[in-house]
Design a protein around this motif. Structure first.
Motif, PDB file in Angstrom:
ATOM      1  N   LEU A   7       0.806  -0.961  -0.037  1.00 37.16           N
ATOM      2  CA  LEU A   7      -0.080  -0.063   0.160  1.00 37.16           C
ATOM      3  C   LEU A   7       0.931   1.221  -0.128  1.00 37.16           C
ATOM      4  O   LEU A   7       0.616   2.108  -0.635  1.00 37.16           O
ATOM      5  CB  LEU A   7      -0.772   0.043   1.140  1.00 37.16           C
ATOM      6  CG  LEU A   7      -2.056  -1.039   1.041  1.00 37.16           C
ATOM      7  CD1 LEU A   7      -2.720  -1.475   2.484  1.00 37.16           C
ATOM      8  CD2 LEU A   7      -3.304  -0.471   0.242  1.00 37.16           C
ATOM      9  N   THR A   8       2.099   1.167   0.832  1.00 42.62           N
ATOM     10  CA  THR A   8       2.924   2.328   1.054  1.00 42.62           C
ATOM     11  C   THR A   8       3.287   2.749  -0.568  1.00 42.62           C
ATOM     12  O   THR A   8       3.274   3.803  -0.979  1.00 42.62           O
ATOM     13  CB  THR A   8       3.734   2.246   1.816  1.00 42.62           C
ATOM     14  OG1 THR A   8       3.338   1.897   3.105  1.00 42.62           O
ATOM     15  CG2 THR A   8       4.706   3.468   2.157  1.00 42.62           C
ATOM     16  N   GLU A  63       8.284  -4.860  -7.368  1.00 39.74           N
ATOM     17  CA  GLU A  63       7.667  -5.836  -6.362  1.00 39.74           C
ATOM     18  C   GLU A  63       8.265  -7.044  -6.459  1.00 39.74           C
ATOM     19  O   GLU A  63       8.076  -7.696  -7.462  1.00 39.74           O
ATOM     20  CB  GLU A  63       6.096  -5.703  -6.556  1.00 39.74           C
ATOM     21  CG  GLU A  63       5.508  -6.767  -5.641  1.00 39.74           C
ATOM     22  CD  GLU A  63       5.673  -6.826  -4.384  1.00 39.74           C
ATOM     23  OE1 GLU A  63       5.487  -5.748  -3.654  1.00 39.74           O
ATOM     24  OE2 GLU A  63       6.111  -8.023  -3.793  1.00 39.74           O
ATOM     25  N   ALA A  64       8.674  -7.518  -5.226  1.00 41.05           N
ATOM     26  CA  ALA A  64       9.092  -8.941  -5.335  1.00 41.05           C
ATOM     27  C   ALA A  64       8.261 -10.026  -5.588  1.00 41.05           C
ATOM     28  O   ALA A  64       8.606 -10.953  -6.480  1.00 41.05           O
ATOM     29  CB  ALA A  64       9.894  -9.217  -4.011  1.00 41.05           C
ATOM     30  N   ILE A 103      14.487  -6.530  -5.338  1.00 37.41           N
ATOM     31  CA  ILE A 103      15.796  -5.660  -5.360  1.00 37.41           C
ATOM     32  C   ILE A 103      16.870  -6.469  -4.564  1.00 37.41           C
ATOM     33  O   ILE A 103      16.290  -6.774  -3.445  1.00 37.41           O
ATOM     34  CB  ILE A 103      15.503  -4.171  -4.618  1.00 37.41           C
ATOM     35  CG1 ILE A 103      14.562  -3.417  -5.525  1.00 37.41           C
ATOM     36  CG2 ILE A 103      16.578  -3.528  -4.289  1.00 37.41           C
ATOM     37  CD1 ILE A 103      14.029  -2.171  -5.252  1.00 37.41           C
ATOM     38  N   GLY A 150       9.488  -1.487   1.335  1.00 41.81           N
ATOM     39  CA  GLY A 150       9.440  -2.984   1.091  1.00 41.81           C
ATOM     40  C   GLY A 150       9.146  -3.749   2.493  1.00 41.81           C
ATOM     41  O   GLY A 150       9.014  -4.951   2.344  1.00 41.81           O
ATOM     42  N   PRO A 209      -0.317  -5.183  10.731  1.00 45.27           N
ATOM     43  CA  PRO A 209      -0.028  -3.954  11.365  1.00 45.27           C
ATOM     44  C   PRO A 209      -0.623  -2.620  10.656  1.00 45.27           C
ATOM     45  O   PRO A 209      -0.221  -2.296   9.921  1.00 45.27           O
ATOM     46  CB  PRO A 209       1.470  -3.997  11.293  1.00 45.27           C
ATOM     47  CG  PRO A 209       1.712  -4.610  10.069  1.00 45.27           C
ATOM     48  CD  PRO A 209       0.746  -5.509   9.722  1.00 45.27           C
ATOM     49  N   LEU A 243      -8.412   0.720   1.817  1.00 43.20           N
ATOM     50  CA  LEU A 243      -8.600   1.352   0.640  1.00 43.20           C
ATOM     51  C   LEU A 243      -7.097   1.991   0.271  1.00 43.20           C
ATOM     52  O   LEU A 243      -6.391   2.063   1.334  1.00 43.20           O
ATOM     53  CB  LEU A 243      -9.336   2.614   1.164  1.00 43.20           C
ATOM     54  CG  LEU A 243     -10.795   2.291   1.447  1.00 43.20           C
ATOM     55  CD1 LEU A 243     -11.665   3.312   2.383  1.00 43.20           C
ATOM     56  CD2 LEU A 243     -11.791   2.222   0.063  1.00 43.20           C
TER      57      LEU A 243
HETATM   58  P1  NAD Z   1       4.121  -4.252   2.918  1.00 44.52           P
HETATM   59  O1  NAD Z   1       4.850  -5.196   3.662  1.00 44.52           O
HETATM   60  O2  NAD Z   1       2.646  -4.414   3.133  1.00 44.52           O
HETATM   61  O3  NAD Z   1       4.540  -4.289   1.525  1.00 44.52           O
HETATM   62  C1  NAD Z   1       5.855  -4.397   1.210  1.00 44.52           C
HETATM   63  C2  NAD Z   1       6.039  -4.841  -0.398  1.00 44.52           C
HETATM   64  O4  NAD Z   1       7.282  -4.835  -0.658  1.00 44.52           O
HETATM   65  C3  NAD Z   1       5.709  -6.531  -0.234  1.00 44.52           C
HETATM   66  O5  NAD Z   1       4.468  -6.455  -1.422  1.00 44.52           O
HETATM   67  C4  NAD Z   1       6.732  -7.073  -0.507  1.00 44.52           C
HETATM   68  O6  NAD Z   1       6.688  -8.314  -1.504  1.00 44.52           O
HETATM   69  C5  NAD Z   1       7.708  -6.152  -1.493  1.00 44.52           C
HETATM   70  N1  NAD Z   1       9.046  -6.457  -1.096  1.00 44.52           N
HETATM   71  C6  NAD Z   1       9.594  -6.836   0.104  1.00 44.52           C
HETATM   72  N2  NAD Z   1      10.979  -7.095  -0.551  1.00 44.52           N
HETATM   73  C7  NAD Z   1      11.252  -6.587  -1.681  1.00 44.52           C
HETATM   74  C8  NAD Z   1      12.621  -6.540  -2.372  1.00 44.52           C
HETATM   75  N3  NAD Z   1      13.616  -7.112  -2.021  1.00 44.52           N
HETATM   76  N4  NAD Z   1      12.102  -6.193  -3.676  1.00 44.52           N
HETATM   77  C9  NAD Z   1      11.183  -5.705  -4.428  1.00 44.52           C
HETATM   78  N5  NAD Z   1      10.021  -5.692  -3.234  1.00 44.52           N
HETATM   79  C10 NAD Z   1      10.128  -6.269  -2.119  1.00 44.52           C
HETATM   80  O7  NAD Z   1       4.574  -2.700   3.481  1.00 44.52           O
HETATM   81  P2  NAD Z   1       3.998  -1.343   3.437  1.00 44.52           P
HETATM   82  O8  NAD Z   1       3.228  -1.089   1.983  1.00 44.52           O
HETATM   83  O9  NAD Z   1       4.822  -0.426   4.018  1.00 44.52           O
HETATM   84  O10 NAD Z   1       2.619  -1.484   4.392  1.00 44.52           O
HETATM   85  C11 NAD Z   1       3.003  -1.616   5.834  1.00 44.52           C
HETATM   86  C12 NAD Z   1       1.652  -1.979   6.570  1.00 44.52           C
HETATM   87  O11 NAD Z   1       1.026  -0.316   6.573  1.00 44.52           O
HETATM   88  C13 NAD Z   1       0.676  -2.874   6.145  1.00 44.52           C
HETATM   89  O12 NAD Z   1       0.069  -3.470   7.039  1.00 44.52           O
HETATM   90  C14 NAD Z   1      -0.181  -1.894   5.268  1.00 44.52           C
HETATM   91  O13 NAD Z   1      -1.551  -2.453   5.242  1.00 44.52           O
HETATM   92  C15 NAD Z   1      -0.268  -0.561   6.153  1.00 44.52           C
HETATM   93  N6  NAD Z   1      -0.584   0.432   5.291  1.00 44.52           N
HETATM   94  C16 NAD Z   1      -1.941   0.713   4.867  1.00 44.52           C
HETATM   95  C17 NAD Z   1      -2.254   1.911   4.138  1.00 44.52           C
HETATM   96  C18 NAD Z   1      -3.603   2.028   3.811  1.00 44.52           C
HETATM   97  O14 NAD Z   1      -4.354   1.570   4.447  1.00 44.52           O
HETATM   98  N7  NAD Z   1      -4.099   2.876   2.752  1.00 44.52           N
HETATM   99  C19 NAD Z   1      -1.208   2.676   3.588  1.00 44.52           C
HETATM  100  C20 NAD Z   1       0.143   2.219   3.816  1.00 44.52           C
HETATM  101  C21 NAD Z   1       0.444   1.121   4.771  1.00 44.52           C
END
Ligand code: NAD
Length: 394
Positions: A164-165, A197-198, A231, A256, A310, A346
């Motif tokens: 999502l981030t 995205e991995a 990556i 990531g 989280p 969302l």
């Molecule tokens: P995440 O862990 O959800 O996503 C990280 C992504 O990076 C994963 O899909 C993973 O496969 C990928 N990844 C990992 N290692 C990699 C690599 N070496 N190379 C390429 N890709 C790699 O992290 P996030 O997006 O920061 O989210 C963290 C938490 O915060 C989550 O629980 C999320 O639901 C929450 N969040 C929610 C919202 C929202 O509700 N809109 C927004 C931001 C974050």
């Protein structure tokens, strides 16, 4: 003498715990102190918009003294250095030592670099308003440099991680950078904005039609997705991918993944892979006078074997319950169990587009209704935290 309640962290979990505790306990019963590294409560689910330049800092960083200061909650702006649960003490970075009768640990999560060489030193992250400002300024600097030098690395942005981030951030770039480029006399089509995205798909928590919708919408607006490729290394101006490719880029943003806060994981509270283990009432499994809220705890549904994710919505609900349970414990009453309500997921894809899955039946939303719903959930949160104070006990 009032009991001393100390709350570490003023994110969603900490602020809601402070507000809820004050709602249930009078100042004569408990003195409440909240410690936070910043003087603001940061709406981290909206940071991508600050990084993209769509909103001002004031919309995502609310001064704690305005929010809590007049409500008999003491605010200490400092970093937490050490938690000593056996001595019921917390040491702050300034050297100050705070004793407590009840503690709430709500210190959130940290960026996980997974030991990838060069990544921590060479990437930007999006965990605070300061980080978001740094990203915005860095991108502008690189565009200015590109205008002068024409170096492709200055016109290339790599966002690592398609959760999502990462996706919300590239959505902002897709919206805002055409405008910024125009103002600088740069052709937006010269830019390469990658989201790497991995896993096989971006946004793996959403159903396939919404993933496809997101990829289509963002690809049309100039985002290049690289999926199924991790990556593996970063330098100041390159990103190496597992398939042997190297992308030259002077802007690497890492989204990531997250891990538990290391202070919490190593302080002596019972933990599981760096996150504190808790009872159904959100007390530490080793120290019942310590409550946990937000990402630094690992919480399992009763009888379930997969922890809750989280997320902000859970941190908020944990904080509210912790406030109630602090009061119940202090008065010797029955505590409630954590039984969260999931409103859904969302994701914004820029200002006018989004995707989401909401409600118990998993209704799928896309386009304007999804972005409106995301906006509404932010407004609902803000009005909730402001409204709570009309209920405070005095
Ligand atoms: P995440 O862990 O959800 O996503 C990280 C992504 O990076 C994963 O899909 C993973 O496969 C990928 N990844 C990992 N290692 C990699 C690599 N070496 N190379 C390429 N890709 C790699 O992290 P996030 O997006 O920061 O989210 C963290 C938490 O915060 C989550 O629980 C999320 O639901 C929450 N969040 C929610 C919202 C929202 O509700 N809109 C927004 C931001 C974050």
């Amino acid at each position: 003498m009032p009991k001393q309640i100390l709350i570490l962290g003023a994110g969603y979990g900490g602020v809601l715990a402070a507000m809820s505790a004050r709602k249930h306990l009078t100042p004569a019963e408990a003195s409440i102190t909240i410690v936070n590294r910043y003087s603001t409560h940061q709406i981290i689910t909206e940071l991508h918009r600050l990084a993209g330049g769509t909103i001002a800092e004031g919309a995502v960083a609310l001064p704690l003294n305005k929010l809590l200061g007049s409500k008999d909650i003491n605010i200490v702006v400092d970093g937490v250095k050490d938690i000593k649960p056996n001595e019921k003490q917390v040491v702050l970075e300034s050297g100050a030592v705070h004793k407590y009768d009840q503690l709430v640990v709500a210190l959130g999560s940290e960026t996980n670099y997974f030991g990838i060489p060069g990544l921590e030193e060479n990437s930007l992250v999006l965990k605070s308003a300061a980080d978001a400002n740094k990203i915005r300024a860095h991108v502008e600097d690189r565009l200015n440099a590109y205008k002068k030098s024409g170096s492709k690395a200055d016109a290339t942005i790599v966002v690592g991680g398609g959760g999502l981030t990462g996706v919300e951030l590239v959505g902002e770039f897709a919206d805002k950078l055409p405008e910024i480029c125009r103002a600088k006399g740069i052709d937006y089509n010269d830019l390469d904005i990658y989201c790497v995205e991995a896993g096989p798909n971006i946004l793996p928590m959403l159903p396939k039609p919404l993933i496809e919708r997101s990829v289509e919408s963002l690809t049309k607006r100039g985002i290049k997705f690289v999926t199924g490729v991790a990556i593996t290394e970063a330098t100041k101006n390159t990103v190496s991918l597992k398939d042997g490719r190297t992308i030259e880029s002077n802007t690497i943003i890492w989204t990531g993944g997250v891990k538990g806060n290391p202070i919490v994981g190593s302080c002596g509270l019972a933990e599981d892979r760096g996150r504190s283990t808790v009872t159904q009432t959100l007390q530490s499994t080793s120290h019942p006078e310590v409550f946990l809220a937000g990402d630094c705890a690992v919480v399992f549904p009763e009888g379930g074997d997969r922890p809750y994710p989280p997320t902000a919505q859970l941190a908020w609900q944990m904080g509210e319950l912790v406030g109630y349970n602090l009061a119940a414990q202090l008065r010797g009453g029955a505590m409630d169990k954590f039984n969260p309500v999931f409103s859904g997921t969302l994701a914004s894809l820029g200002r006018k587009d989004g995707v989401g899955q909401i409600g118990g039946n998993g209704t799928q939303l896309k386009g304007f209704p999804a972005s409106m719903m995301k906006e509404a959930s932010n407004i609902r949160y803000l009005s909730h935290i402001h409204g709570l104070f009309s209920l405070v006990a005095h």
